[in-house]
Design an enzyme around this catalytic site. Sequence first.
Site, PDB file in Angstrom:
ATOM      1  N   HIS A   1      -1.678   0.618  -9.354  1.00 52.81           N
ATOM      2  CA  HIS A   1      -2.365  -0.202  -8.347  1.00 52.81           C
ATOM      3  C   HIS A   1      -3.236  -1.276  -9.014  1.00 52.81           C
ATOM      4  CE1 HIS A   1      -3.827  -0.133  -3.907  1.00 52.81           C
ATOM      5  NE2 HIS A   1      -3.779  -1.355  -4.389  1.00 52.81           N
TER       6      HIS A   1
ATOM      7  N   ARG B   1       0.840  -1.181   0.000  1.00 50.86           N
ATOM      8  CA  ARG B   1       0.000   0.000   0.000  1.00 50.86           C
ATOM      9  C   ARG B   1       0.883   1.242   0.000  1.00 50.86           C
ATOM     10  NH1 ARG B   1      -3.712  -2.782  -1.227  1.00 50.86           N
ATOM     11  NH2 ARG B   1      -5.858  -2.781  -0.419  1.00 50.86           N
TER      12      ARG B   1
ATOM     13  N   GLU C   1      -3.844   8.218  -4.169  1.00 51.52           N
ATOM     14  CA  GLU C   1      -4.263   7.576  -5.413  1.00 51.52           C
ATOM     15  C   GLU C   1      -5.633   8.074  -5.848  1.00 51.52           C
ATOM     16  OE1 GLU C   1      -1.850   3.336  -4.721  1.00 51.52           O
ATOM     17  OE2 GLU C   1      -4.032   3.355  -4.655  1.00 51.52           O
TER      18      GLU C   1
END
Length: 337
Positions: free
Chosen positions: A305, A252, A281
């Site tokens: 991601h 993460r 993000e």
Amino acid sequence: MSTTTNHHLVVTQAGVFSPPIQFTAPPGIKLTQEHFKDITPDQLHERIHKASIIVSCWTRLDSVALSEAVTPNLKFIAVTAVGTDSVDLATCQRRGILVSNCPAANVESVSNHAMALYFAARRNVVQMDRVVKDGVWHKEGPSVALRMKDSNQGLGLTSEEETVGIIGFGSVGKKVAQLSKGLGMKVLIAGRKGQNETTKKGDIERTPFEDVLKRSTVLIIAVPRVPETMNLISTAEFQAMSADTVLINISRGGIVDEAALLQALKEKSIFGAATDVFETEPASAATSPLLAEDTRNLNLTTSPHLAWYANKTMKNYLTISPSNVHNFLLGKPTNLV
């Protein structure tokens, strides 16, 4: 069985699922449903207001969204992902809202992606691609190889020369260890930061965190994002690494200090890095120093991601999340976090 016989389910990111995700209720339960292709932040509160069940992948459900005023009927959140950091779990606990996830659903795809990022960083693939497409190879000829050397004029290691340090030994970490051994790498499993002794439980030996930083030529970050792991890798940790090190982050954003990573890459104190995640993000040059214009010539590989993105992961999500909802309605919730 759930004591409530009427439930309203809202899917916040139905457009992700292919084929469409389907939910059914056991006999005696009436389940109405709304499936939104996507929900923007300004639409969120209105669209989840009537929900007793929310099915979400990455929608940010903060304390306001989870307040009694916005979601008065909410009883259950089915996170259709492995990580649950998009949900304010403290608010859920206070209100008695149950939260489930899809554990290990993406192990194969994320571990595969970790290895893809490793090869991209170790082989400097992004820069090699760039010097070809930008005409540098045509201009400089074979001497373009000099651009790929590390700070010690090294040419990079092969997999059988690598020592991979795995920080986070859950399902993904274990799979990465298996793949790494298959490539001939030596594997070190990091203990918790601050623990200075080697420990062994069963056949799993954990090497002190600081020793792993010093001894590894590959570091793979696979820990969850919790307060204890924020900025786990920062300036002091980069200073402990060797110039051969490549850092791979498939966990993460926020676990690796992006400014410190950028500095290490610019100074060539590490060989390279690759990340699938960012602190903010979706990421851009405005939100991450790693995407600034002056990073183009660094050995830095990025992806948006999407390490989880694979047919097998999707099949797992389409099975596990509906099962979690069904079991909640039966009064036997599964995969609670």
